[in-house]
Design a protein around this motif. Structure first.
Motif, PDB file in Angstrom:
ATOM      1  N   PHE A  63      37.241  40.968  58.550  1.00  0.00           N
ATOM      2  CA  PHE A  63      35.933  40.343  58.396  1.00  0.00           C
ATOM      3  C   PHE A  63      35.943  39.486  57.135  1.00  0.00           C
ATOM      4  CE2 PHE A  63      35.618  44.275  56.037  1.00  0.00           C
ATOM      5  CZ  PHE A  63      34.860  43.961  54.916  1.00  0.00           C
ATOM      6  N   VAL A  64      35.245  38.366  57.227  1.00  0.00           N
ATOM      7  CA  VAL A  64      35.090  37.457  56.096  1.00  0.00           C
ATOM      8  C   VAL A  64      33.655  36.965  56.132  1.00  0.00           C
ATOM      9  CG1 VAL A  64      35.839  35.294  55.029  1.00  0.00           C
ATOM     10  CG2 VAL A  64      37.495  36.698  56.255  1.00  0.00           C
ATOM     11  N   ARG A  65      32.997  37.005  55.009  1.00  0.00           N
ATOM     12  CA  ARG A  65      31.636  36.491  54.889  1.00  0.00           C
ATOM     13  C   ARG A  65      31.616  35.488  53.747  1.00  0.00           C
ATOM     14  NH1 ARG A  65      31.979  38.975  58.887  1.00  0.00           N
ATOM     15  NH2 ARG A  65      30.527  40.453  59.790  1.00  0.00           N
ATOM     16  N   VAL A  66      30.684  34.579  53.787  1.00  0.00           N
ATOM     17  CA  VAL A  66      30.618  33.555  52.753  1.00  0.00           C
ATOM     18  C   VAL A  66      29.779  33.986  51.550  1.00  0.00           C
ATOM     19  CG1 VAL A  66      31.112  31.617  54.275  1.00  0.00           C
ATOM     20  CG2 VAL A  66      28.743  32.362  53.936  1.00  0.00           C
ATOM     21  N   ASP A  67      29.383  35.251  51.511  1.00  0.00           N
ATOM     22  CA  ASP A  67      28.685  35.755  50.336  1.00  0.00           C
ATOM     23  C   ASP A  67      29.612  35.588  49.142  1.00  0.00           C
ATOM     24  OD1 ASP A  67      26.444  36.940  51.852  1.00  0.00           O
ATOM     25  OD2 ASP A  67      27.994  38.294  52.596  1.00  0.00           O
ATOM     26  N   THR A  68      29.161  34.905  48.118  1.00  0.00           N
ATOM     27  CA  THR A  68      29.990  34.638  46.950  1.00  0.00           C
ATOM     28  C   THR A  68      29.515  35.471  45.773  1.00  0.00           C
ATOM     29  OG1 THR A  68      30.360  32.385  47.710  1.00  0.00           O
ATOM     30  CG2 THR A  68      30.868  32.832  45.424  1.00  0.00           C
ATOM     31  N   HIS A  69      30.475  36.034  45.059  1.00  0.00           N
ATOM     32  CA  HIS A  69      30.196  36.883  43.904  1.00  0.00           C
ATOM     33  C   HIS A  69      30.915  36.307  42.695  1.00  0.00           C
ATOM     34  CE1 HIS A  69      28.771  39.771  46.892  1.00  0.00           C
ATOM     35  NE2 HIS A  69      29.820  39.381  47.588  1.00  0.00           N
ATOM     36  N   SER A  70      30.329  36.500  41.527  1.00  0.00           N
ATOM     37  CA  SER A  70      30.910  35.913  40.320  1.00  0.00           C
ATOM     38  C   SER A  70      32.137  36.661  39.827  1.00  0.00           C
ATOM     39  CB  SER A  70      29.866  35.833  39.209  1.00  0.00           C
ATOM     40  OG  SER A  70      29.378  37.135  38.908  1.00  0.00           O
ATOM     41  N   ASP A  71      32.241  37.952  40.182  1.00  0.00           N
ATOM     42  CA  ASP A  71      33.422  38.691  39.736  1.00  0.00           C
ATOM     43  C   ASP A  71      33.998  39.527  40.876  1.00  0.00           C
ATOM     44  OD1 ASP A  71      32.516  41.709  39.355  1.00  0.00           O
ATOM     45  OD2 ASP A  71      30.917  40.466  38.499  1.00  0.00           O
ATOM     46  N   ARG A  72      35.256  39.867  40.752  1.00  0.00           N
ATOM     47  CA  ARG A  72      36.000  40.590  41.788  1.00  0.00           C
ATOM     48  C   ARG A  72      35.386  41.955  42.075  1.00  0.00           C
ATOM     49  NH1 ARG A  72      39.686  44.504  42.008  1.00  0.00           N
ATOM     50  NH2 ARG A  72      41.188  44.510  43.708  1.00  0.00           N
ATOM     51  N   ASP A  73      34.995  42.703  41.045  1.00  0.00           N
ATOM     52  CA  ASP A  73      34.448  44.041  41.256  1.00  0.00           C
ATOM     53  C   ASP A  73      33.177  44.013  42.108  1.00  0.00           C
ATOM     54  OD1 ASP A  73      36.520  45.172  39.831  1.00  0.00           O
ATOM     55  OD2 ASP A  73      35.381  45.304  37.960  1.00  0.00           O
ATOM     56  N   ALA A  74      32.318  43.040  41.868  1.00  0.00           N
ATOM     57  CA  ALA A  74      31.103  42.904  42.674  1.00  0.00           C
ATOM     58  C   ALA A  74      31.462  42.564  44.118  1.00  0.00           C
ATOM     59  CB  ALA A  74      30.193  41.836  42.079  1.00  0.00           C
ATOM     60  N   ALA A  75      32.470  41.723  44.290  1.00  0.00           N
ATOM     61  CA  ALA A  75      32.903  41.352  45.638  1.00  0.00           C
ATOM     62  C   ALA A  75      33.510  42.541  46.373  1.00  0.00           C
ATOM     63  CB  ALA A  75      33.897  40.193  45.572  1.00  0.00           C
ATOM     64  N   VAL A  76      34.277  43.363  45.666  1.00  0.00           N
ATOM     65  CA  VAL A  76      34.850  44.576  46.275  1.00  0.00           C
ATOM     66  C   VAL A  76      33.728  45.505  46.717  1.00  0.00           C
ATOM     67  CG1 VAL A  76      36.144  46.692  45.795  1.00  0.00           C
ATOM     68  CG2 VAL A  76      37.081  44.484  45.104  1.00  0.00           C
ATOM     69  N   ALA A  77      32.773  45.749  45.837  1.00  0.00           N
ATOM     70  CA  ALA A  77      31.666  46.655  46.159  1.00  0.00           C
ATOM     71  C   ALA A  77      30.880  46.154  47.370  1.00  0.00           C
ATOM     72  CB  ALA A  77      30.745  46.813  44.950  1.00  0.00           C
ATOM     73  N   PHE A  78      30.596  44.855  47.412  1.00  0.00           N
ATOM     74  CA  PHE A  78      29.838  44.322  48.535  1.00  0.00           C
ATOM     75  C   PHE A  78      30.667  44.294  49.809  1.00  0.00           C
ATOM     76  CE2 PHE A  78      27.617  41.192  51.144  1.00  0.00           C
ATOM     77  CZ  PHE A  78      26.347  41.746  51.126  1.00  0.00           C
ATOM     78  N   SER A  79      31.974  44.088  49.694  1.00  0.00           N
ATOM     79  CA  SER A  79      32.854  44.124  50.865  1.00  0.00           C
ATOM     80  C   SER A  79      32.824  45.508  51.505  1.00  0.00           C
ATOM     81  CB  SER A  79      34.286  43.740  50.481  1.00  0.00           C
ATOM     82  OG  SER A  79      34.349  42.396  50.059  1.00  0.00           O
ATOM     83  N   ILE A  80      32.790  46.549  50.679  1.00  0.00           N
ATOM     84  CA  ILE A  80      32.695  47.925  51.194  1.00  0.00           C
ATOM     85  C   ILE A  80      31.348  48.133  51.869  1.00  0.00           C
ATOM     86  CG2 ILE A  80      32.584  50.360  50.524  1.00  0.00           C
ATOM     87  CD1 ILE A  80      34.648  49.592  48.279  1.00  0.00           C
ATOM     88  N   THR A  81      30.282  47.686  51.229  1.00  0.00           N
ATOM     89  CA  THR A  81      28.939  47.814  51.810  1.00  0.00           C
ATOM     90  C   THR A  81      28.858  47.090  53.145  1.00  0.00           C
ATOM     91  OG1 THR A  81      27.920  48.016  49.633  1.00  0.00           O
ATOM     92  CG2 THR A  81      26.488  47.300  51.430  1.00  0.00           C
ATOM     93  N   LYS A  82      29.389  45.875  53.207  1.00  0.00           N
ATOM     94  CA  LYS A  82      29.355  45.089  54.439  1.00  0.00           C
ATOM     95  C   LYS A  82      30.176  45.761  55.541  1.00  0.00           C
ATOM     96  CE  LYS A  82      27.503  41.893  55.405  1.00  0.00           C
ATOM     97  NZ  LYS A  82      26.243  41.725  56.187  1.00  0.00           N
ATOM     98  N   ALA A  83      31.347  46.295  55.192  1.00  0.00           N
ATOM     99  CA  ALA A  83      32.184  46.978  56.185  1.00  0.00           C
ATOM    100  C   ALA A  83      31.460  48.207  56.743  1.00  0.00           C
ATOM    101  CB  ALA A  83      33.512  47.379  55.569  1.00  0.00           C
ATOM    102  N   LYS A  84      30.788  48.963  55.884  1.00  0.00           N
ATOM    103  CA  LYS A  84      30.029  50.132  56.356  1.00  0.00           C
ATOM    104  C   LYS A  84      28.932  49.700  57.321  1.00  0.00           C
ATOM    105  CE  LYS A  84      30.848  53.170  52.407  1.00  0.00           C
ATOM    106  NZ  LYS A  84      30.219  53.881  51.270  1.00  0.00           N
ATOM    107  N   GLN A  85      28.267  48.606  57.013  1.00  0.00           N
ATOM    108  CA  GLN A  85      27.228  48.087  57.892  1.00  0.00           C
ATOM    109  C   GLN A  85      27.820  47.699  59.250  1.00  0.00           C
ATOM    110  OE1 GLN A  85      25.412  44.487  56.475  1.00  0.00           O
ATOM    111  NE2 GLN A  85      23.846  44.498  58.060  1.00  0.00           N
ATOM    112  N   ILE A  86      28.960  47.031  59.245  1.00  0.00           N
ATOM    113  CA  ILE A  86      29.623  46.636  60.490  1.00  0.00           C
ATOM    114  C   ILE A  86      29.991  47.873  61.302  1.00  0.00           C
ATOM    115  CG2 ILE A  86      31.724  45.579  61.441  1.00  0.00           C
ATOM    116  CD1 ILE A  86      31.613  43.642  58.986  1.00  0.00           C
ATOM    117  N   ILE A  87      30.545  48.879  60.636  1.00  0.00           N
ATOM    118  CA  ILE A  87      30.930  50.124  61.325  1.00  0.00           C
ATOM    119  C   ILE A  87      29.700  50.805  61.912  1.00  0.00           C
ATOM    120  CG2 ILE A  87      31.819  52.471  60.948  1.00  0.00           C
ATOM    121  CD1 ILE A  87      33.729  51.128  58.815  1.00  0.00           C
TER     122      ILE A  87
END
Length: 100
Positions: A63-87
């Motif tokens: 999965f890839v979303r165009v949600d942009t984050h200023s730092d890697r840690d925020a992007a990792v956290a949101f990627s996990i949240t988004k994956a849980k939502q998809i599941i």
């Protein structure tokens, strides 16, 4: 070539997309989430891989979303949240090859 095929193609070579910054996998409801936010010119995009092993078969869905984050840690956290939502929304249907 469909959108899903294009996304899957980005995850060649060990399951990580080109330009992705892999993070520690997370287990969730029988699935493995591999957050891999993508570095872009404007920051980090939400991205990752959802994996489930059924018997000896490993199923993967990128999965890839165009949600942009200023730092890697925020992007990792949101990627996990988004994956849980998809599941939660799709469960096993996530791995169906034909979508309606």
């Amino acid at each position: 070539m469909g959108l899903l095929d294009a996304l899957r193609g980005m995850f060649g070579g060990g399951g990580q997309p080109a330009g992705a910054a892999a993070a520690e996998p997370v287990e969730y409801n029988g699935f493995t989430i591999r957050p891999a936010p993508e570095k872009t010119q404007g920051g980090w995009n939400t991205a990752g891989l959802i994996v489930k092993t059924v018997g000896e078969e490993v199923r993967e869905q990128a999965f890839v979303r165009v949600d942009t984050h200023s730092d890697r840690d925020a992007a990792v956290a949101f990627s996990i949240t988004k994956a849980k939502q998809i599941i939660d929304e799709q469960g096993e249907r996530l791995f169906e090859t034909e979508r309606r």
